[in-house]
Design a protein around this motif. Structure first.
Motif, PDB file in Angstrom:
ATOM      1  N   ALA A   1       0.631  -1.181  -0.006  1.00 52.66           N
ATOM      2  CA  ALA A   1       0.092  -0.144   0.083  1.00 52.66           C
ATOM      3  C   ALA A   1       1.021   1.384  -0.046  1.00 52.66           C
ATOM      4  CB  ALA A   1      -0.886  -0.053   1.100  1.00 52.66           C
ATOM      5  N   LYS A   2       1.871   1.316   0.851  1.00 52.05           N
ATOM      6  CA  LYS A   2       2.746   2.360   0.828  1.00 52.05           C
ATOM      7  C   LYS A   2       3.718   2.562  -0.522  1.00 52.05           C
ATOM      8  CE  LYS A   2       5.059   5.481   3.168  1.00 52.05           C
ATOM      9  NZ  LYS A   2       6.009   6.117   2.040  1.00 52.05           N
ATOM     10  N   ARG A   3       4.152   1.418  -1.108  1.00 53.33           N
ATOM     11  CA  ARG A   3       4.382   1.893  -2.417  1.00 53.33           C
ATOM     12  C   ARG A   3       3.660   2.183  -3.471  1.00 53.33           C
ATOM     13  NH1 ARG A   3       6.121  -3.207  -2.823  1.00 53.33           N
ATOM     14  NH2 ARG A   3       4.552  -3.912  -4.107  1.00 53.33           N
ATOM     15  N   GLU A   4       2.554   1.760  -3.614  1.00 56.28           N
ATOM     16  CA  GLU A   4       1.520   2.254  -4.608  1.00 56.28           C
ATOM     17  C   GLU A   4       0.979   3.742  -4.210  1.00 56.28           C
ATOM     18  OE1 GLU A   4      -1.898  -0.445  -4.185  1.00 56.28           O
ATOM     19  OE2 GLU A   4      -1.034  -2.104  -5.287  1.00 56.28           O
ATOM     20  N   LEU A   5       1.122   4.150  -2.795  1.00 59.91           N
ATOM     21  CA  LEU A   5       0.688   5.414  -2.419  1.00 59.91           C
ATOM     22  C   LEU A   5       2.039   6.290  -3.036  1.00 59.91           C
ATOM     23  CD1 LEU A   5      -0.810   7.632  -1.159  1.00 59.91           C
ATOM     24  CD2 LEU A   5       0.281   6.864   0.999  1.00 59.91           C
ATOM     25  N   ASP A   6       3.078   5.914  -2.834  1.00 58.39           N
ATOM     26  CA  ASP A   6       4.505   6.577  -3.078  1.00 58.39           C
ATOM     27  C   ASP A   6       4.320   6.873  -4.713  1.00 58.39           C
ATOM     28  OD1 ASP A   6       5.044   6.831  -0.675  1.00 58.39           O
ATOM     29  OD2 ASP A   6       6.778   5.326  -0.520  1.00 58.39           O
ATOM     30  N   GLU A   7       4.092   5.647  -5.534  1.00 59.51           N
ATOM     31  CA  GLU A   7       4.246   5.678  -6.954  1.00 59.51           C
ATOM     32  C   GLU A   7       3.084   6.666  -7.506  1.00 59.51           C
ATOM     33  OE1 GLU A   7       3.823   1.626  -7.918  1.00 59.51           O
ATOM     34  OE2 GLU A   7       5.745   0.923  -7.672  1.00 59.51           O
ATOM     35  N   CYS A   8       2.019   6.793  -7.080  1.00 62.76           N
ATOM     36  CA  CYS A   8       1.019   7.471  -7.236  1.00 62.76           C
ATOM     37  C   CYS A   8       1.223   9.188  -7.013  1.00 62.76           C
ATOM     38  CB  CYS A   8      -0.477   7.273  -6.620  1.00 62.76           C
ATOM     39  SG  CYS A   8      -1.745   8.326  -7.031  1.00 62.76           S
ATOM     40  N   GLY A   9       1.898   9.219  -5.656  1.00 56.72           N
ATOM     41  CA  GLY A   9       2.273  10.444  -5.504  1.00 56.72           C
ATOM     42  C   GLY A   9       3.314  11.113  -6.383  1.00 56.72           C
ATOM     43  N   ALA A  10       4.222  10.060  -6.974  1.00 56.68           N
ATOM     44  CA  ALA A  10       5.382  10.511  -7.939  1.00 56.68           C
ATOM     45  C   ALA A  10       4.562  10.780  -9.351  1.00 56.68           C
ATOM     46  CB  ALA A  10       6.292   9.399  -8.088  1.00 56.68           C
ATOM     47  N   GLU A  11       3.633  10.079  -9.543  1.00 59.36           N
ATOM     48  CA  GLU A  11       2.833  10.418 -11.029  1.00 59.36           C
ATOM     49  C   GLU A  11       1.955  11.840 -10.553  1.00 59.36           C
ATOM     50  OE1 GLU A  11       2.705   8.675 -13.987  1.00 59.36           O
ATOM     51  OE2 GLU A  11       4.395   7.800 -13.126  1.00 59.36           O
ATOM     52  N   VAL A  12       1.609  11.976  -9.657  1.00 56.66           N
ATOM     53  CA  VAL A  12       1.143  13.248  -9.675  1.00 56.66           C
ATOM     54  C   VAL A  12       1.890  14.439  -9.734  1.00 56.66           C
ATOM     55  CG1 VAL A  12      -0.138  14.925  -7.689  1.00 56.66           C
ATOM     56  CG2 VAL A  12      -0.969  12.427  -7.878  1.00 56.66           C
ATOM     57  N   GLU A  13       3.134  14.490  -9.231  1.00 56.22           N
ATOM     58  CA  GLU A  13       4.067  15.375  -9.216  1.00 56.22           C
ATOM     59  C   GLU A  13       4.381  15.568 -10.713  1.00 56.22           C
ATOM     60  OE1 GLU A  13       7.164  14.525  -6.506  1.00 56.22           O
ATOM     61  OE2 GLU A  13       6.252  14.902  -4.669  1.00 56.22           O
ATOM     62  N   LYS A  14       4.847  14.288 -11.121  1.00 49.56           N
ATOM     63  CA  LYS A  14       5.194  14.175 -12.723  1.00 49.56           C
ATOM     64  C   LYS A  14       4.337  14.832 -13.652  1.00 49.56           C
ATOM     65  CE  LYS A  14       6.531  10.296 -14.469  1.00 49.56           C
ATOM     66  NZ  LYS A  14       6.548   8.987 -14.779  1.00 49.56           N
ATOM     67  N   MET A  15       2.978  14.697 -13.352  1.00 49.88           N
ATOM     68  CA  MET A  15       2.085  15.412 -14.190  1.00 49.88           C
ATOM     69  C   MET A  15       1.740  17.006 -13.968  1.00 49.88           C
ATOM     70  SD  MET A  15       0.535  13.114 -16.116  1.00 49.88           S
ATOM     71  CE  MET A  15       1.849  12.273 -16.057  1.00 49.88           C
ATOM     72  N   GLN A  16       2.285  17.382 -12.667  1.00 48.06           N
ATOM     73  CA  GLN A  16       2.327  18.911 -12.564  1.00 48.06           C
ATOM     74  C   GLN A  16       3.519  19.399 -13.305  1.00 48.06           C
ATOM     75  OE1 GLN A  16       0.274  20.827 -10.572  1.00 48.06           O
ATOM     76  NE2 GLN A  16       1.544  22.348 -11.011  1.00 48.06           N
ATOM     77  N   LYS A  17       4.654  18.807 -13.050  1.00 45.41           N
ATOM     78  CA  LYS A  17       5.597  19.292 -13.844  1.00 45.41           C
ATOM     79  C   LYS A  17       5.424  19.286 -15.369  1.00 45.41           C
ATOM     80  CE  LYS A  17       9.212  17.652 -10.545  1.00 45.41           C
ATOM     81  NZ  LYS A  17      10.345  16.831 -10.250  1.00 45.41           N
ATOM     82  N   TYR A  18       4.980  18.226 -16.070  1.00 45.64           N
ATOM     83  CA  TYR A  18       4.400  18.296 -17.484  1.00 45.64           C
ATOM     84  C   TYR A  18       3.707  19.274 -17.795  1.00 45.64           C
ATOM     85  CZ  TYR A  18       6.997  13.866 -18.769  1.00 45.64           C
ATOM     86  OH  TYR A  18       8.006  13.047 -19.101  1.00 45.64           O
ATOM     87  N   ALA A  19       2.557  19.486 -16.924  1.00 45.20           N
ATOM     88  CA  ALA A  19       1.578  21.026 -17.156  1.00 45.20           C
ATOM     89  C   ALA A  19       2.514  22.096 -17.122  1.00 45.20           C
ATOM     90  CB  ALA A  19       0.489  20.741 -16.100  1.00 45.20           C
TER      91      ALA A  19
END
Length: 224
Positions: free
Chosen positions: A58-76
């Protein structure tokens, strides 16, 4: 899991004392309990490991999702700088979807973490209870060994007491036999004394008769 915890609760409560009181062999009884506890503890360890693994996932999936959120923010941000507002909009929409997923994953992780903490606490308590039971087993075995030794001593003591009674009985019979022998010897002595007077009388009677005969023969020979 509930059955395992109930079993531990019963064993660690005063109920075990009542069960041991009824047992013919407390050593075998507590060894049986320990085997059951060890089996249950193995199940608890496996369950605890599974819960902890679920927390890690659960922690790994949460961290991965958080990383994707940051990635989308940077691409935007890059898309805005490049003047591609449409691309930026798509990145932000993806970010919004990931953010919702992140919130769900956060709740899942918090639940998994709480389960892991609770399971770990139960596991640690059961391990400690197991150590307590092992100490009790050692104490019980020591007491049983002492009790068995005392039983042997009691039996030996009874045998010694019985031997003492037998010796006392033989001493009484020996005293009685001595008394009978003394009485018989005394009677024999008395009988000997009575017989000696008669024998002495006969001796003198016999001697007197012989002398008279010899005296008469001598007179006759001398013509008197």
């Amino acid at each position: 899991m509930a059955n395992i915890l109930k079993r531990f609760g019963d064993i660690m409560s005063a109920n075990i004392n009542a069960l041991l009181d009824k047992a013919e062999d407390p050593e075998k009884m507590i060894d049986q309990y320990l085997r059951e506890v060890e089996s249950d503890l193995g199940k608890v360890k496996a369950e605890t490991a599974a819960v902890m693994a679920a927390e890690t996932k659960a922690k790994r999936e949460l961290d991965e999702c958080g990383a994707e959120v940051e990635k989308m923010q940077k691409y935007a941000e890059k898309a805005i700088l490049a003047g591609n507002e449409g691309d930026a909009r798509q990145f932000l929409e993806k970010k919004a979807d990931l953010t919702k997923k992140q919130e769900s994953l956060q709740k899942s992780y918090e639940a998994a973490a709480a389960n892991a903490v609770q399971m770990k606490e139960m596991h640690d308590k059961l391990v400690k209870d197991m150590e307590t039971l092992e100490s009790k087993r050692d104490a019980i075995k020591t007491k049983v060994a002492v009790a068995k030794t005392q039983e042997k001593l009691n039996k030996i003591g009874s045998s010694v007491a019985g031997a003492g009674d037998a010796i006392a009985a033989f001493e009484k019979m020996e005293a009685k036999a001595d008394k009978m022998l003394d009485e018989a010897n005394a009677m024999s002595e008395l009988n000997k004394k009575e017989g000696s007077i008669d024998d002495l009388t006969k001796k003198y009677d016999s001697t007197a008769s012989d002398v008279d005969d010899e005296l008469a023969a001598l007179k006759a020979k001398m013509g008197l």
